[in-house]
Design a protein around this motif. Sequence first.
Motif, PDB file in Angstrom:
ATOM      1  N   LEU A 141      12.119 -10.273   0.551  1.00  0.00           N
ATOM      2  CA  LEU A 141      12.303  -8.865   0.908  1.00  0.00           C
ATOM      3  C   LEU A 141      11.436  -8.473   2.098  1.00  0.00           C
ATOM      4  O   LEU A 141      11.845  -7.660   2.936  1.00  0.00           O
TER       5      LEU A 141
ATOM      6  N   GLU B 299      13.117  -8.896   5.208  1.00  0.00           N
ATOM      7  CA  GLU B 299      14.377  -8.148   5.267  1.00  0.00           C
ATOM      8  C   GLU B 299      15.585  -9.027   4.977  1.00  0.00           C
ATOM      9  O   GLU B 299      16.624  -8.930   5.631  1.00  0.00           O
TER      10      GLU B 299
ATOM     11  N   PHE C 173       8.930  -2.155  -4.995  1.00  0.00           N
ATOM     12  CA  PHE C 173      10.182  -2.647  -4.420  1.00  0.00           C
ATOM     13  C   PHE C 173      11.392  -1.806  -4.795  1.00  0.00           C
ATOM     14  O   PHE C 173      12.523  -2.164  -4.474  1.00  0.00           O
TER      15      PHE C 173
ATOM     16  N   GLU D  34      12.863   1.021  -3.872  1.00  0.00           N
ATOM     17  CA  GLU D  34      13.813   1.470  -2.847  1.00  0.00           C
ATOM     18  C   GLU D  34      14.552   0.298  -2.209  1.00  0.00           C
ATOM     19  O   GLU D  34      15.740   0.412  -1.875  1.00  0.00           O
ATOM     20  N   ARG D  35      13.882  -0.814  -2.043  1.00  0.00           N
ATOM     21  CA  ARG D  35      14.485  -1.982  -1.393  1.00  0.00           C
ATOM     22  C   ARG D  35      15.516  -2.672  -2.287  1.00  0.00           C
ATOM     23  O   ARG D  35      16.329  -3.451  -1.801  1.00  0.00           O
TER      24      ARG D  35
END
Length: 304
Positions: free
Chosen positions: A66, A69, A85, A87-88
């Motif tokens: 993550l 990206e 994490f 939101e990701r």
Amino acid sequence: MKKLFMISLLFFVLILAACGDKETNKEQGKEETKSDTITYQSETGPIEVPADPQRIITLTNGPNALALEANVVGIDDWTKMNPLFEERLDGVEVVTEENLEKIIELDPDLIIAGSHMNNIEKLNEIAPTVVFTWGKLDYLEQQLEIGKLLNKEKEAKEWIEDFKSRAESIGEAIRAKIGEDATVSVIESGNKEFYVFGNNYARGTEIMYQAMGLNMPEKVKDTALESGIYVISTELLPEYAGDYVILSKNPDVDNSFLETDLWKNIPAVKNGQVYEINTKASTYSDPITLEHLLDFFESSFLNK
């Protein structure tokens, strides 16, 4: 025996179905051009992986991916529950190595797994599967390897060099303020026990002890440095508390010890030199977690 046959048959049918879907796409003019691949030198040998993976399942090392990206479509439940994490990972499915049917449905083009996990061979039949052994690499080497795997080695190297430089600089400032001989303990609350950490077990230990060069108490060094973690009872807290204490506070356990005289009489507590971190947001050593904790340590120790 019959049950085992039925499971194997189901797995075979699912593979055929996936292949059939791809064949249908070809007939409808939706054939995808084969993406370029790279050869990644994994701990189990060279393996061909997509040069630009678009559907990655991370059964381990999800946060490392993550941070670069990566296009993650499936992740382990521990990472999914981590507030850092949230939101990701919106829309990302929770998967395990046991749920092969769900993994097939997610149609991954790359799988990252732990060497201890089950079904590695079956996972390899679904998509190229690269395994990592926990603890074999240090926290920076691990990020570099994920960078190589995702064809983002340059980005990983740049982050590593920048992070090391910033952490070292902040460490120098902290030592100048608290004294070169001051000690720092990292202690985590459990249900009826406490955990003391060495220099490589997350909770910011890599930052403070490795990157910043802060000192751990001799008692901690003797018991937790080699193993990474050491379990103690409540009564032993004063013996393991340094001049400063990073308290990894687990919100899911009984933290009533904070109201006891034993705790309140520890010098670090009396001097206001205890800094609390959320256990759930500090159990990894990936760039996202490290950046979060580096900022926290800087603001806590230096009052920024």
